[in-house]
Design a protein around this motif. Structure first.
Motif, mmCIF file in Angstrom:
data_model
loop_
_atom_site.group_PDB
_atom_site.id
_atom_site.type_symbol
_atom_site.label_atom_id
_atom_site.label_comp_id
_atom_site.label_asym_id
_atom_site.label_seq_id
_atom_site.Cartn_x
_atom_site.Cartn_y
_atom_site.Cartn_z
ATOM 1 N N GLY A 50 -7.420 7.984 4.093
ATOM 2 C CA GLY A 50 -7.358 7.616 2.677
ATOM 3 C C GLY A 50 -8.656 7.927 1.941
ATOM 4 O O GLY A 50 -9.652 8.351 2.529
ATOM 5 N N ARG A 74 2.647 4.483 1.265
ATOM 6 C CA ARG A 74 3.027 4.894 2.612
ATOM 7 C C ARG A 74 3.664 6.272 2.563
ATOM 8 O O ARG A 74 4.345 6.628 1.587
ATOM 9 C CB ARG A 74 4.013 3.890 3.227
ATOM 10 C CG ARG A 74 3.432 2.486 3.357
ATOM 11 C CD ARG A 74 4.436 1.490 3.890
ATOM 12 N NE ARG A 74 3.870 0.148 3.862
ATOM 13 C CZ ARG A 74 3.106 -0.363 4.833
ATOM 14 N NH1 ARG A 74 2.835 0.360 5.900
ATOM 15 N NH2 ARG A 74 2.633 -1.596 4.735
ATOM 16 N N VAL A 120 0.845 -1.197 0.000
ATOM 17 C CA VAL A 120 0.000 0.000 0.000
ATOM 18 C C VAL A 120 0.876 1.242 0.000
ATOM 19 O O VAL A 120 2.045 1.192 0.434
ATOM 20 C CB VAL A 120 -0.933 0.010 1.238
ATOM 21 C CG1 VAL A 120 -1.935 -1.125 1.187
ATOM 22 C CG2 VAL A 120 -0.131 -0.032 2.525
ATOM 23 N N THR A 150 -7.344 2.989 4.695
ATOM 24 C CA THR A 150 -6.223 3.536 5.444
ATOM 25 C C THR A 150 -6.681 4.820 6.113
ATOM 26 O O THR A 150 -7.641 5.460 5.664
ATOM 27 C CB THR A 150 -5.025 3.831 4.526
ATOM 28 O OG1 THR A 150 -5.425 4.759 3.508
ATOM 29 C CG2 THR A 150 -4.509 2.567 3.873
ATOM 30 N N ARG A 184 3.535 4.827 7.898
ATOM 31 C CA ARG A 184 2.072 4.769 7.973
ATOM 32 C C ARG A 184 1.468 4.777 6.577
ATOM 33 O O ARG A 184 1.886 5.536 5.705
ATOM 34 C CB ARG A 184 1.536 5.943 8.791
ATOM 35 C CG ARG A 184 0.014 5.903 8.981
ATOM 36 C CD ARG A 184 -0.446 7.006 9.901
ATOM 37 N NE ARG A 184 -0.214 8.324 9.339
ATOM 38 C CZ ARG A 184 -1.042 8.911 8.456
ATOM 39 N NH1 ARG A 184 -2.092 8.255 7.985
ATOM 40 N NH2 ARG A 184 -0.773 10.127 8.031
ATOM 41 N N ALA A 185 0.464 3.904 6.377
ATOM 42 C CA ALA A 185 -0.195 3.834 5.074
ATOM 43 C C ALA A 185 -1.107 5.045 4.870
ATOM 44 O O ALA A 185 -1.635 5.622 5.814
ATOM 45 C CB ALA A 185 -1.002 2.541 4.970
#
Length: 261
Positions: free
Chosen positions: A92, A75, A73, A89, A82-83
């Motif tokens: 996100g 980051r 994913v 997320t 951290r994503a």
């Protein structure tokens, strides 16, 4: 088709004359068409919803690729790892967000809308339909209930309630008052704290004074014949609302939906 004759009552609940009901009250009951018309009216009050196309995407996060023993994913830069950016997320984007251009208004043909309105009008003259909808009609002097035009001159809620008592509608008003309770959930924080049942509808020709008086009675609604719509006569898509017609409103119905209309 034989004409139906109904009595006209004064403000004291006494019969003062008779009137031939317009042919619109002979329209067959069509709950399916009524439901379509009410949903079409309700859909016009919906507010389009959408999301900012860049929501959740204002980041420089990039995937670190394979071979590191972590998910691929995107980051954020730095040691935290951290994503971001991807769905599921923190902060996100949404996977399939609502779009403001979505077509949410339902349309209905004009002839079908007119059939729904006339069918809803006819349903107010059927006691079994009105009773099935939940209204208290045991003491109502007549269905359809027709009253003298003098009710349009009332300016106080107390006088309107006295008329309801003389006509036997007070039981339905009491039902509405007893039904008031606090809404469950977050709706109570958004300007709609209380829930209550739907009460009688008064259909008049003018009735500017009556609107101010009747608005103080829970569940009671006043409208003119020209502003009448299917949702008022069939709230929640269920036909058979307890309706009080003035003498002038019945005559106007005959003009709008009579044989020569």
């Amino acid at each position: 088709m034989s004409e139906r004759i109904a009595e006209i009552f004064d403000l004291q609940g006494k019969a003062t004359g008779k009137i031939n009901l317009p042919i619109v009250f002979s329209t067959p009951l069509r709950p399916d068409v009524i439901k379509r018309a009410v949903l079409a009216i309700q859909s016009n009050r919906l507010q389009p919803q959408g999301r900012d196309p860049l929501a959740g995407k204002r980041t420089t996060a990039e995937s670190r690729g394979t071979g590191m023993g972590i998910a691929r994913v995107p980051r954020i830069k730095g040691g935290s790892g951290r994503a971001a950016f991807a769905p599921s997320t923190v902060g996100g984007r949404q996977p399939h967000p609502p779009k403001a251009e979505k077509k949410i208004v339902k349309h209905i043909p004009k002839k079908e809308a007119k059939l729904a309105l006339t069918s809803a009008i006819a349903a107010t003259a059927k006691k079994e339909v009105v009773s099935k909808r939940g209204h208290v009609v045991e003491k109502v002097v007549q269905i359809p209930l027709i009253i003298d035009d003098a009710i349009e001159n009332l300016t106080r809620a107390k006088d309107v309630e006295a008329v309801f008592t003389s006509l036997g509608i007070d039981g339905d008003v009491t039902r509405v008052r007893d039904s008031r309770n606090i809404r469950a959930g977050k709706g109570k924080l958004r300007g709609r704290k209380m829930k209550q049942a739907v009460g009688p509808l008064i259909v008049v020709c003018d009735g500017v004074n009556l609107v101010a008086a009747a608005n103080n009675i829970p569940g009671v609604q006043v409208t003119t014949v020209l502003n009448l719509n299917t949702e008022m006569l069939a709230p929640g898509t269920h036909p058979g609302r307890l309706t009080v017609w003035t003498n002038g409103a019945i005559e106007q119905l005959n003009t709008l939906y009579g044989e020569n209309a």
